[in-house]
Write a protein that holds these residues in place. Sequence first.
Motif, PDB file in Angstrom:
ATOM      1  N   LEU A 210      -2.112   0.589   9.052  1.00  0.00           N
ATOM      2  CA  LEU A 210      -1.717   0.480   7.743  1.00  0.00           C
ATOM      3  C   LEU A 210      -2.440  -1.284   7.591  1.00  0.00           C
ATOM      4  CD1 LEU A 210       0.059   1.265   5.656  1.00  0.00           C
ATOM      5  CD2 LEU A 210       2.162   0.608   7.217  1.00  0.00           C
ATOM      6  N   ARG A 211      -3.373  -0.856   5.888  1.00  0.00           N
ATOM      7  CA  ARG A 211      -3.162  -2.456   5.749  1.00  0.00           C
ATOM      8  C   ARG A 211      -1.722  -2.630   4.257  1.00  0.00           C
ATOM      9  NH1 ARG A 211      -9.388  -0.384   6.304  1.00  0.00           N
ATOM     10  NH2 ARG A 211      -9.367  -1.887   7.932  1.00  0.00           N
ATOM     11  N   VAL A 212      -1.305  -4.120   5.042  1.00  0.00           N
ATOM     12  CA  VAL A 212      -0.415  -4.615   4.250  1.00  0.00           C
ATOM     13  C   VAL A 212      -0.676  -4.409   2.152  1.00  0.00           C
ATOM     14  CG1 VAL A 212       1.050  -6.138   3.868  1.00  0.00           C
ATOM     15  CG2 VAL A 212       0.871  -6.102   5.723  1.00  0.00           C
ATOM     16  N   GLY A 213      -2.284  -4.854   2.211  1.00  0.00           N
ATOM     17  CA  GLY A 213      -2.168  -5.309   0.742  1.00  0.00           C
ATOM     18  C   GLY A 213      -2.459  -3.980   0.237  1.00  0.00           C
ATOM     19  N   GLN A 214      -2.926  -2.901   0.984  1.00  0.00           N
ATOM     20  CA  GLN A 214      -2.860  -1.313   0.641  1.00  0.00           C
ATOM     21  C   GLN A 214      -1.305  -1.121  -0.043  1.00  0.00           C
ATOM     22  OE1 GLN A 214      -5.497   0.548   2.759  1.00  0.00           O
ATOM     23  NE2 GLN A 214      -7.532   0.136   2.393  1.00  0.00           N
ATOM     24  N   LEU A 215      -0.848  -0.965   1.047  1.00  0.00           N
ATOM     25  CA  LEU A 215       0.566  -0.536   0.902  1.00  0.00           C
ATOM     26  C   LEU A 215       1.693  -1.429  -0.005  1.00  0.00           C
ATOM     27  CD1 LEU A 215       2.809   1.356   1.796  1.00  0.00           C
ATOM     28  CD2 LEU A 215       3.435  -0.842   3.330  1.00  0.00           C
ATOM     29  N   LEU A 216       0.670  -2.671  -0.598  1.00  0.00           N
ATOM     30  CA  LEU A 216       1.753  -3.196  -1.653  1.00  0.00           C
ATOM     31  C   LEU A 216       0.828  -2.563  -2.623  1.00  0.00           C
ATOM     32  CD1 LEU A 216       2.134  -7.022  -0.289  1.00  0.00           C
ATOM     33  CD2 LEU A 216       4.064  -4.851  -0.852  1.00  0.00           C
ATOM     34  N   ALA A 217      -0.234  -2.742  -3.210  1.00  0.00           N
ATOM     35  CA  ALA A 217      -0.743  -2.193  -4.375  1.00  0.00           C
ATOM     36  C   ALA A 217      -0.609  -0.779  -4.560  1.00  0.00           C
ATOM     37  CB  ALA A 217      -2.104  -1.850  -3.592  1.00  0.00           C
ATOM     38  N   ALA A 218      -0.321  -0.003  -3.705  1.00  0.00           N
ATOM     39  CA  ALA A 218       0.088   1.350  -3.918  1.00  0.00           C
ATOM     40  C   ALA A 218       1.634   1.374  -4.295  1.00  0.00           C
ATOM     41  CB  ALA A 218      -0.131   2.334  -2.561  1.00  0.00           C
ATOM     42  N   ALA A 219       2.272   0.461  -3.768  1.00  0.00           N
ATOM     43  CA  ALA A 219       3.805   0.624  -4.066  1.00  0.00           C
ATOM     44  C   ALA A 219       3.947  -0.042  -5.501  1.00  0.00           C
ATOM     45  CB  ALA A 219       4.247  -0.156  -2.740  1.00  0.00           C
ATOM     46  N   ALA A 220       2.921  -0.456  -5.603  1.00  0.00           N
ATOM     47  CA  ALA A 220       3.309  -1.314  -7.117  1.00  0.00           C
ATOM     48  C   ALA A 220       3.082  -0.507  -7.705  1.00  0.00           C
ATOM     49  CB  ALA A 220       2.388  -2.964  -7.146  1.00  0.00           C
ATOM     50  N   LEU A 221       2.243  -0.396  -7.901  1.00  0.00           N
ATOM     51  CA  LEU A 221       1.342   1.450  -9.084  1.00  0.00           C
ATOM     52  C   LEU A 221       2.206   2.769  -9.150  1.00  0.00           C
ATOM     53  CD1 LEU A 221      -0.956   2.710 -11.046  1.00  0.00           C
ATOM     54  CD2 LEU A 221      -1.854   3.949  -8.833  1.00  0.00           C
ATOM     55  N   ILE A 222       2.610   2.876  -7.809  1.00  0.00           N
ATOM     56  CA  ILE A 222       3.648   3.821  -8.174  1.00  0.00           C
ATOM     57  C   ILE A 222       5.264   3.094  -8.392  1.00  0.00           C
ATOM     58  CG2 ILE A 222       5.253   5.638  -7.067  1.00  0.00           C
ATOM     59  CD1 ILE A 222       2.306   6.406  -7.221  1.00  0.00           C
ATOM     60  N   ALA A 223       5.666   2.119  -8.201  1.00  0.00           N
ATOM     61  CA  ALA A 223       7.372   1.824  -9.209  1.00  0.00           C
ATOM     62  C   ALA A 223       6.631   1.261 -10.481  1.00  0.00           C
ATOM     63  CB  ALA A 223       7.212   0.705  -8.522  1.00  0.00           C
ATOM     64  N   VAL A 224       5.475   1.407 -10.833  1.00  0.00           N
ATOM     65  CA  VAL A 224       5.272   1.305 -12.192  1.00  0.00           C
ATOM     66  C   VAL A 224       5.479   2.830 -13.192  1.00  0.00           C
ATOM     67  CG1 VAL A 224       3.731   0.427 -14.192  1.00  0.00           C
ATOM     68  CG2 VAL A 224       4.226  -0.580 -12.414  1.00  0.00           C
ATOM     69  N   LEU A 225       4.428   3.255 -12.432  1.00  0.00           N
ATOM     70  CA  LEU A 225       4.653   4.742 -13.472  1.00  0.00           C
ATOM     71  C   LEU A 225       6.453   5.402 -13.122  1.00  0.00           C
ATOM     72  CD1 LEU A 225       1.392   6.099 -11.730  1.00  0.00           C
ATOM     73  CD2 LEU A 225       2.058   5.556 -14.596  1.00  0.00           C
ATOM     74  N   VAL A 226       6.883   5.053 -12.337  1.00  0.00           N
ATOM     75  CA  VAL A 226       7.810   6.301 -11.290  1.00  0.00           C
ATOM     76  C   VAL A 226       9.417   5.834 -11.440  1.00  0.00           C
ATOM     77  CG1 VAL A 226       9.282   7.161  -9.197  1.00  0.00           C
ATOM     78  CG2 VAL A 226       6.507   7.305  -9.137  1.00  0.00           C
ATOM     79  N   THR A 227       9.898   4.432 -11.888  1.00  0.00           N
ATOM     80  CA  THR A 227      10.518   3.925 -12.229  1.00  0.00           C
ATOM     81  C   THR A 227      11.591   4.016 -14.027  1.00  0.00           C
ATOM     82  OG1 THR A 227      10.720   2.445 -11.135  1.00  0.00           O
ATOM     83  CG2 THR A 227      12.028   1.839 -12.455  1.00  0.00           C
TER      84      THR A 227
END
Length: 178
Positions: A137-154
């Motif tokens: 698990l890479r923190v940068g990838q996790l943050l990028a994935a979480a940010a993209l999903i947050a932008v779409l899901v919220t």
Amino acid sequence: MTIHQTGAATGWRAALLAGPWPAALAWGAALILTALGAGAVVLPDATSASLIIGIGAAALGLGGLGWGVGVLRTGRLLAPRSTTAGALLTMLVATSLLVSEPAHTSIVGVSVCVALSAALGACAAAAARSNTPAQHLRVGQLLAAAALIAVLVTPALGAVQDGVLLRDDGTVPVVPHH
């Protein structure tokens, strides 16, 4: 075909198939599907078909959340063929909710849920055809994935709530702040 096409997935492809992306896609679709299902269940004038589909949607959404946890824990995509089938089922259930309760089901929520499920299904189908090793698990990838999903899901979750609260005259009740 070259070795790269038939062998183990490496580089960015491996990161997409076994990194945090499948889990993030699953969580995004699962959150929206759970909200859509819960909304169908709590409608005052819900039909029995809406209740059954809503309960199934909520259960499938909760299962998707758990699957995402398992993916992050193991570092690889779990059960790719079953995941592809689950993504297709998610798309079917979300669109079924739209058909059964069109006035109270958010088209934005269903669209985002279907798009995330389609992306997850594509990842799972690709993983079923390749030998993808577990990824750290890479923190940068996790943050990028979480940010993209947050932008779409919220916004999609907000639209789901508005669809559920929609009155028959087309207005949404406003709760005054104290």
